[in-house]
Design a protein around this motif. Sequence first.
Motif, PDB file in Angstrom:
ATOM      1  N   MET A  48      -2.591  -2.616  15.517  1.00 43.49           N
ATOM      2  CA  MET A  48      -3.996  -2.609  15.126  1.00 43.49           C
ATOM      3  C   MET A  48      -4.668  -3.851  15.700  1.00 43.49           C
ATOM      4  O   MET A  48      -4.241  -4.976  15.423  1.00 43.49           O
ATOM      5  CB  MET A  48      -4.115  -2.588  13.598  1.00 43.49           C
ATOM      6  CG  MET A  48      -5.544  -2.680  13.085  1.00 43.49           C
ATOM      7  SD  MET A  48      -6.658  -1.406  13.719  1.00 43.49           S
ATOM      8  CE  MET A  48      -6.368  -0.072  12.548  1.00 43.49           C
ATOM      9  N   ALA A  53     -16.337 -10.180  12.647  1.00 44.82           N
ATOM     10  CA  ALA A  53     -17.770  -9.906  12.485  1.00 44.82           C
ATOM     11  C   ALA A  53     -18.547 -11.074  13.082  1.00 44.82           C
ATOM     12  O   ALA A  53     -18.248 -12.237  12.787  1.00 44.82           O
ATOM     13  CB  ALA A  53     -18.110  -9.747  11.003  1.00 44.82           C
ATOM     14  N   ALA A  58     -15.559 -13.000   9.511  1.00 41.78           N
ATOM     15  CA  ALA A  58     -14.401 -12.388   8.854  1.00 41.78           C
ATOM     16  C   ALA A  58     -13.772 -11.330   9.759  1.00 41.78           C
ATOM     17  O   ALA A  58     -14.470 -10.604  10.460  1.00 41.78           O
ATOM     18  CB  ALA A  58     -14.847 -11.740   7.544  1.00 41.78           C
ATOM     19  N   PRO A  59     -12.433 -11.236   9.746  1.00 40.46           N
ATOM     20  CA  PRO A  59     -11.768 -10.237  10.596  1.00 40.46           C
ATOM     21  C   PRO A  59     -11.998  -8.809  10.120  1.00 40.46           C
ATOM     22  O   PRO A  59     -12.193  -8.569   8.933  1.00 40.46           O
ATOM     23  CB  PRO A  59     -10.285 -10.614  10.499  1.00 40.46           C
ATOM     24  CG  PRO A  59     -10.142 -11.439   9.282  1.00 40.46           C
ATOM     25  CD  PRO A  59     -11.472 -12.072   9.012  1.00 40.46           C
ATOM     26  N   PHE A  60     -12.006  -7.868  11.071  1.00 38.96           N
ATOM     27  CA  PHE A  60     -12.034  -6.442  10.736  1.00 38.96           C
ATOM     28  C   PHE A  60     -11.143  -5.695  11.728  1.00 38.96           C
ATOM     29  O   PHE A  60     -10.806  -6.211  12.788  1.00 38.96           O
ATOM     30  CB  PHE A  60     -13.465  -5.894  10.748  1.00 38.96           C
ATOM     31  CG  PHE A  60     -14.101  -5.809  12.111  1.00 38.96           C
ATOM     32  CD1 PHE A  60     -14.734  -6.912  12.669  1.00 38.96           C
ATOM     33  CD2 PHE A  60     -14.076  -4.628  12.845  1.00 38.96           C
ATOM     34  CE1 PHE A  60     -15.319  -6.850  13.931  1.00 38.96           C
ATOM     35  CE2 PHE A  60     -14.656  -4.549  14.110  1.00 38.96           C
ATOM     36  CZ  PHE A  60     -15.281  -5.661  14.644  1.00 38.96           C
ATOM     37  N   ASN A  61     -10.745  -4.491  11.344  1.00 38.94           N
ATOM     38  CA  ASN A  61      -9.874  -3.674  12.192  1.00 38.94           C
ATOM     39  C   ASN A  61     -10.718  -2.880  13.172  1.00 38.94           C
ATOM     40  O   ASN A  61     -11.514  -2.039  12.772  1.00 38.94           O
ATOM     41  CB  ASN A  61      -9.038  -2.737  11.327  1.00 38.94           C
ATOM     42  CG  ASN A  61      -8.012  -3.491  10.512  1.00 38.94           C
ATOM     43  OD1 ASN A  61      -7.265  -4.310  11.049  1.00 38.94           O
ATOM     44  ND2 ASN A  61      -7.974  -3.246   9.204  1.00 38.94           N
ATOM     45  N   LEU A  62     -10.513  -3.150  14.459  1.00 41.55           N
ATOM     46  CA  LEU A  62     -11.323  -2.529  15.503  1.00 41.55           C
ATOM     47  C   LEU A  62     -10.763  -1.171  15.900  1.00 41.55           C
ATOM     48  O   LEU A  62     -11.508  -0.215  16.132  1.00 41.55           O
ATOM     49  CB  LEU A  62     -11.347  -3.478  16.713  1.00 41.55           C
ATOM     50  CG  LEU A  62     -12.030  -2.989  17.976  1.00 41.55           C
ATOM     51  CD1 LEU A  62     -13.509  -2.739  17.721  1.00 41.55           C
ATOM     52  CD2 LEU A  62     -11.870  -4.027  19.083  1.00 41.55           C
ATOM     53  N   GLY A  63      -9.453  -1.064  15.993  1.00 45.12           N
ATOM     54  CA  GLY A  63      -8.802   0.168  16.450  1.00 45.12           C
ATOM     55  C   GLY A  63      -7.427  -0.219  16.964  1.00 45.12           C
ATOM     56  O   GLY A  63      -7.127  -1.398  17.077  1.00 45.12           O
TER      57      GLY A  63
ATOM     58  N   PRO B 177      -9.522  -4.597   5.074  1.00 48.86           N
ATOM     59  CA  PRO B 177      -9.142  -3.237   4.667  1.00 48.86           C
ATOM     60  C   PRO B 177      -9.004  -2.347   5.897  1.00 48.86           C
ATOM     61  O   PRO B 177      -9.613  -2.612   6.928  1.00 48.86           O
ATOM     62  CB  PRO B 177     -10.331  -2.782   3.812  1.00 48.86           C
ATOM     63  CG  PRO B 177     -11.480  -3.614   4.261  1.00 48.86           C
ATOM     64  CD  PRO B 177     -10.897  -4.932   4.676  1.00 48.86           C
ATOM     65  N   ASP B 178      -8.191  -1.307   5.793  1.00 50.54           N
ATOM     66  CA  ASP B 178      -7.897  -0.449   6.937  1.00 50.54           C
ATOM     67  C   ASP B 178      -8.097   1.021   6.579  1.00 50.54           C
ATOM     68  O   ASP B 178      -7.365   1.590   5.779  1.00 50.54           O
ATOM     69  CB  ASP B 178      -6.447  -0.695   7.387  1.00 50.54           C
ATOM     70  CG  ASP B 178      -6.098   0.064   8.662  1.00 50.54           C
ATOM     71  OD1 ASP B 178      -6.939   0.856   9.148  1.00 50.54           O
ATOM     72  OD2 ASP B 178      -4.986  -0.153   9.170  1.00 50.54           O
ATOM     73  N   ARG B 190     -18.223  -5.284   4.429  1.00 48.00           N
ATOM     74  CA  ARG B 190     -18.668  -5.236   5.825  1.00 48.00           C
ATOM     75  C   ARG B 190     -17.501  -4.963   6.788  1.00 48.00           C
ATOM     76  O   ARG B 190     -17.655  -4.233   7.779  1.00 48.00           O
ATOM     77  CB  ARG B 190     -19.369  -6.545   6.197  1.00 48.00           C
ATOM     78  CG  ARG B 190     -20.063  -6.446   7.548  1.00 48.00           C
ATOM     79  CD  ARG B 190     -20.818  -7.705   7.895  1.00 48.00           C
ATOM     80  NE  ARG B 190     -21.485  -7.606   9.178  1.00 48.00           N
ATOM     81  CZ  ARG B 190     -21.860  -8.654   9.897  1.00 48.00           C
ATOM     82  NH1 ARG B 190     -21.638  -9.876   9.432  1.00 48.00           N
ATOM     83  NH2 ARG B 190     -22.449  -8.499  11.062  1.00 48.00           N
ATOM     84  N   ALA B 191     -16.313  -5.545   6.506  1.00 48.53           N
ATOM     85  CA  ALA B 191     -15.168  -5.341   7.406  1.00 48.53           C
ATOM     86  C   ALA B 191     -14.821  -3.855   7.514  1.00 48.53           C
ATOM     87  O   ALA B 191     -14.513  -3.352   8.599  1.00 48.53           O
ATOM     88  CB  ALA B 191     -13.964  -6.137   6.922  1.00 48.53           C
ATOM     89  N   LEU B 194     -17.564  -2.062   9.521  1.00 47.53           N
ATOM     90  CA  LEU B 194     -17.453  -2.306  10.963  1.00 47.53           C
ATOM     91  C   LEU B 194     -16.339  -1.449  11.578  1.00 47.53           C
ATOM     92  O   LEU B 194     -16.483  -0.929  12.682  1.00 47.53           O
ATOM     93  CB  LEU B 194     -17.214  -3.797  11.242  1.00 47.53           C
ATOM     94  CG  LEU B 194     -18.429  -4.697  11.008  1.00 47.53           C
ATOM     95  CD1 LEU B 194     -18.033  -6.172  11.104  1.00 47.53           C
ATOM     96  CD2 LEU B 194     -19.552  -4.399  11.996  1.00 47.53           C
ATOM     97  N   GLN B 195     -15.236  -1.292  10.857  1.00 46.11           N
ATOM     98  CA  GLN B 195     -14.159  -0.434  11.378  1.00 46.11           C
ATOM     99  C   GLN B 195     -14.646   1.009  11.520  1.00 46.11           C
ATOM    100  O   GLN B 195     -14.391   1.673  12.528  1.00 46.11           O
ATOM    101  CB  GLN B 195     -12.928  -0.482  10.467  1.00 46.11           C
ATOM    102  CG  GLN B 195     -11.769   0.346  11.031  1.00 46.11           C
ATOM    103  CD  GLN B 195     -10.550   0.405  10.127  1.00 46.11           C
ATOM    104  OE1 GLN B 195     -10.603   0.025   8.961  1.00 46.11           O
ATOM    105  NE2 GLN B 195      -9.441   0.869  10.672  1.00 46.11           N
ATOM    106  N   ALA B 198     -17.051   1.267  14.449  1.00 42.01           N
ATOM    107  CA  ALA B 198     -16.413   1.125  15.767  1.00 42.01           C
ATOM    108  C   ALA B 198     -15.803   2.441  16.237  1.00 42.01           C
ATOM    109  O   ALA B 198     -15.721   2.701  17.426  1.00 42.01           O
ATOM    110  CB  ALA B 198     -15.347   0.034  15.723  1.00 42.01           C
TER     111      ALA B 198
END
Lengths: 148, 359
Positions: A48, A53, A58-63, B177-178, B190-191, B194-195, B198
Amino acid sequence: MESRDADRKAWMGLLAKAPPGRAAGLLDAAMARPDFAWLRAPETGSVMVRGRAGATGAPFNLGEMTVTRCSLRLGCGTVGHAYLQGRSKPDAEAAALIDALMQTDRAGALQAAVLGPLAAERAEARRARASKAAATKVDFFTMVRGED
Amino acid sequence: MYVAVKGGERAIANAHAWLEEERRGDPAVAELSVAQIREQLALSVNRVMAEGALYDPDLAALAIKQARGDLVEAVFLIRAYRTTLPRFGASLPVDTGAMDCDRRISATFKDLPGGQVLGPTFDYTHRLLEFRLAAEGGEAAAAAERRAEPAPVPHVAEFLGRDGLIEPAGDGGETPPDLTRAPLELPAERALRLQALARADEGFLLSLAYSTQRGYARNHAFVGELRIGRVAVEMEIPELGFAVEIGELALSESETVNQFKGSRTEPPQFTRGYGLVFGQTERKAIAMALVDRALRWQELGEAFTGAPAQDAEFVLSHADNVQATGFLEHIKLPHYVDFQSELELVRKLRAEARTEDGR
């Protein structure tokens, strides 16, 4: 990080970003492959990929991305690992072999015959792309507007 | 009563065989290779990777070939394949500040460190069909080169932030979170949003973003910055105890700078919307940033105007084209029994109506 780890990080990164088949080709041109035993046979999975952002928040899951990994041990007991983008098991095997051999007395020979050329080719590919981008950089000039 | 019906196996097998033949098209025309799709239909490949939420150009190209160019079907194939892969872990957050930029433009500052780099763009083309390409004259002249001066290309928000003119990007070091591990729950932080954005359908995001520009949740976005290029992906390797680069991805990143009047707790300053997408996909990256910003109304203390782009439940529940097409297309599958009961009901109601009328 110790300098030995830093060196290893550098060559593993270089192997991961090499074009398909390239590291294996250079390895085979340089030397006969030594015998080894699999600790973990090549397997393909996903990782992953995270972003942040606003680039720094803050981190987020892009793909996810596909990744192939393997681990092996040479006859002398040295262990090599590989984690490579994509699904090529032969490339993962070559990368893990090089990772192991780089920790033996073959390091000098491999540096010259495999990692050196990989680094040079990568630098050239990056330079060529950066030069094309630079050619599209806008040079602004101000129009004369009439008044003094 | 539920009645199981069997049948149609031969019809289905023959339909699929015919589909194969139609997919191939006229055998007198050369077959497309996966490599040709990957290299020459790269923006389709990028879209399938972004919405499939799996970065692998060869697989995306294969999916496009198999799906006869139907990109939503190709996304579906990629999502299905993804579920077969074991998850090795998560990367460290990519550092887009260190991107090898092919393209980097700002609509807010003319002269900025790193400059305005157009890259391989459709912008400023005349949108006239090139009949040269149809006449098999597709060979391109080599692109011009100019000596590149290696210099940092800082984010626009970084130098606005130095003067406090823009809100900070915020922080949060925890594990995000996933969506692929737990179902979407609202309210979504927001996280998670954004996922979802995307991997959202580009057309849906484009329309929503456009609606914000036309006045539904207007927030006056400027493209502070758009950058496209390659970034390294690093991951902690448990066997080693340190992080190594495991590959490199092409990404499109867009950050908008939006008007903000200030609130009881915050001084007037610019706010931000953020878009980050796999591949060269700038329309989607910009749309994502606009929708991200519209969805942030609550945390910024803005009014909810009832605009669709502000409504997280509406946006997040309808943005995924695999979910949407699955539910939409299922209604074409046999519903004979459901419909039989509806038919009976309507007949009964009609009979009752006739009796009451005394007809």
